[in-house]
Write a protein that holds these residues in place. Structure first.
Motif, PDB file in Angstrom:
ATOM      1  N   VAL A  71      51.342  55.915 -43.844  1.00 15.02           N
ATOM      2  CA  VAL A  71      51.199  54.503 -43.488  1.00 15.02           C
ATOM      3  C   VAL A  71      51.757  53.646 -44.617  1.00 15.02           C
ATOM      4  CG1 VAL A  71      49.185  54.941 -42.038  1.00 15.02           C
ATOM      5  CG2 VAL A  71      48.860  54.362 -44.438  1.00 15.02           C
ATOM      6  N   SER A 136      47.904  53.057 -34.349  1.00 14.81           N
ATOM      7  CA  SER A 136      48.944  52.063 -34.611  1.00 14.81           C
ATOM      8  C   SER A 136      48.563  50.704 -34.058  1.00 14.81           C
ATOM      9  CB  SER A 136      50.272  52.522 -33.984  1.00 14.81           C
ATOM     10  OG  SER A 136      50.725  53.700 -34.590  1.00 14.81           O
ATOM     11  N   VAL A 146      51.920  52.608 -38.912  1.00 16.95           N
ATOM     12  CA  VAL A 146      51.783  54.056 -39.049  1.00 16.95           C
ATOM     13  C   VAL A 146      53.185  54.642 -38.930  1.00 16.95           C
ATOM     14  CG1 VAL A 146      50.734  56.145 -38.130  1.00 16.95           C
ATOM     15  CG2 VAL A 146      49.484  53.964 -38.064  1.00 16.95           C
TER      16      VAL A 146
END
Length: 428
Positions: A71, A136, A146
């Protein structure tokens, strides 16, 4: 003061004249000390080891799952960067990592609870896609995207997955033994069939060989007959072929002669064409040029004649108008003179007519003597009774003039001698 940052971090400047705050990702910004404040936030990619221990699946079987996620805070999207600054500005990377890890782990545990162990174990891609999709949509509101998510490990403490493996292993071993037995059986059947086919093929081969030998003998006898026949025919055909060959040679010679004659004709035709071109270049073209020049000269002369004719016509028209005007004036004068003469004739009557005749007598005499003046040579024959020479000629003229009063009297009824007796002064 100028502050700069690399592509892996962003700067946020707030304070005087910075409302809303200015966010710069990988660049530089001007900051006024004391009245403006600058803060930095990391844009590095964070690797999260998402572990979910002993989560009960849909059928109540507890398993443990470990996933790896990448991330990062999105610096290119201004809205996501603003959301990340609101939530994480002033926090360290470890704190941001902890928040993102807790969020991902919660979504991972929730998805595990809605799936069976078999679904998670057999379809890892589906499980990873669901975790990636759900996480996400949640992390994007925090300004975190992400990058990737993969399922690293699945295990349990109850040997459930091991039991699934045993059952599958036993099934595979059973299938393998059954396949081996079926393969041996099929191999024996195939071997017997192959032996039978071998013997059948051998017998058929021997039969075919005998047939081939028989056919060979028959065909050999037939071929011998054909060979002898063809040999006799070839001996007879040889002489015929010789004659045909001689004939073809003669035909080829004639064709050669024809080709030579044809080429000669073509050469003559080319020579004729060349001479025609030469004649056209030396005679026809100059003649056409001369004709064109003469045509242009004739055209120019025609134009000149037209212009001259137009000028002459204009001149004649002017002259005609002048002559018409002169004739008109003369006619008016003649008419006036005739009117005066008519008045005089009316007044003097016969005397006027006699006077007119006397005025015209010289012209009459001139017209009578005019033929004599045009004569170059006169041959006269005398009878001896009258005179000869010029006196004779002039006498003839005077004789004609002396007969003129009688002619006038016959034409007009007026006697000139009587008019002279009445008015001797006038006649004299």
């Amino acid at each position: 003061m100028f502050f700069t940052c690399g592509p892996n971090e962003a700067m946020v400047v707030s304070g005087f004249c910075r409302s809303p705050p200015v966010m710069v990702a990988g660049g530089r910004v001007f900051v006024l000390p004391c009245i403006q404040q600058i803060q930095r936030i990391s844009l590095n990619t964070l690797t999260l080891n998402v572990k979910s221990e002993k989560v009960y699946t849909r059928h109540g079987v507890p398993i443990s799952v470990t996933g790896i996620a990448q991330v990062k805070i999105q610096g290119q999207n201004k809205e996501m960067l603003a959301a990340a600054c609101q939530m994480f500005l002033g926090k360290s990377e470890s704190e941001i990592t902890h928040i993102a890890l807790e969020t991902l782990e919660g979504h991972q545990r929730a998805i595990m609870a809605h799936m069976t162990v078999e679904e998670i174990y057999k379809d890892r891609k589906k499980f990873s896609e669901q975790v990636f999709k759900v996480a996400s949509s949640d992390l994007v509101n925090m300004g975190i995207s992400v990058v990737s998510y993969t399922l690293k490990d699945i295990h349990d403490d109850q040997d459930y997955l091991h039991s699934l493996g045993k059952a599958r292993t036993a099934q595979v071993q059973k299938d393998a033994r059954m396949g081996e037995a079926e393969a041996k059986r099929d191999a024996g059947i195939k071997e017997a069939e192959a032996k039978q086919e071998k013997l059948s093929a051998q017998y058929l081969s021997e039969i075919e060989m005998a047939k081939a030998q028989r056919d060979y003998e028959l065909k050999k006898a037939t071929y011998d007959i054909e060979v002898n026949t063809r040999k006799a025919e070839s001996d007879l055909a040889y002489q015929l072929q010789v004659a045909k060959t001689k004939q073809k040679i003669e035909e080829q010679k004639m064709q050669v002669l024809v080709v030579e004659r044809t080429q000669q004709i073509q050469l003559q035709e080319q020579e004729i064409i060349r001479k025609e071109h030469e004649l056209e270049a030396m005679v026809k073209k100059p003649a056409e040029a001369e004709r064109y020049r003469l045509e242009k000269l004739a055209e120019a002369q025609r134009c000149q004649l037209i212009m001259q004719a137009e000028a002459e016509a204009e001149s004649l028209r002017v002259k005609g108008e002048a002559q018409a005007f002169a004739i008109e004036a003369k006619a008016r004068a003649d008419a006036e003179q005739m009117s005066k003469k008519a008045e005089a004739f009316q007044q003097y009557q016969d005397a006027a007519m006699v006077d007119m005749l006397l005025e015209k007598l010289p012209q009459v005499a001139e017209e009578i003597s005019k033929p004599l003046s045009a004569v170059k040579k006169i041959t006269m024959v005398s009878s001896g009774s009258q005179g000869m020479g010029a006196a004779k000629v002039t006498g003839e003229v005077l004789d004609i003039m002396s007969k003129l009063p009688e002619t006038v009297e016959k034409l007009t009824g007026i006697s000139i001698s009587q008019m002279s007796q009445k008015k001797p002064g006038r006649m004299s």
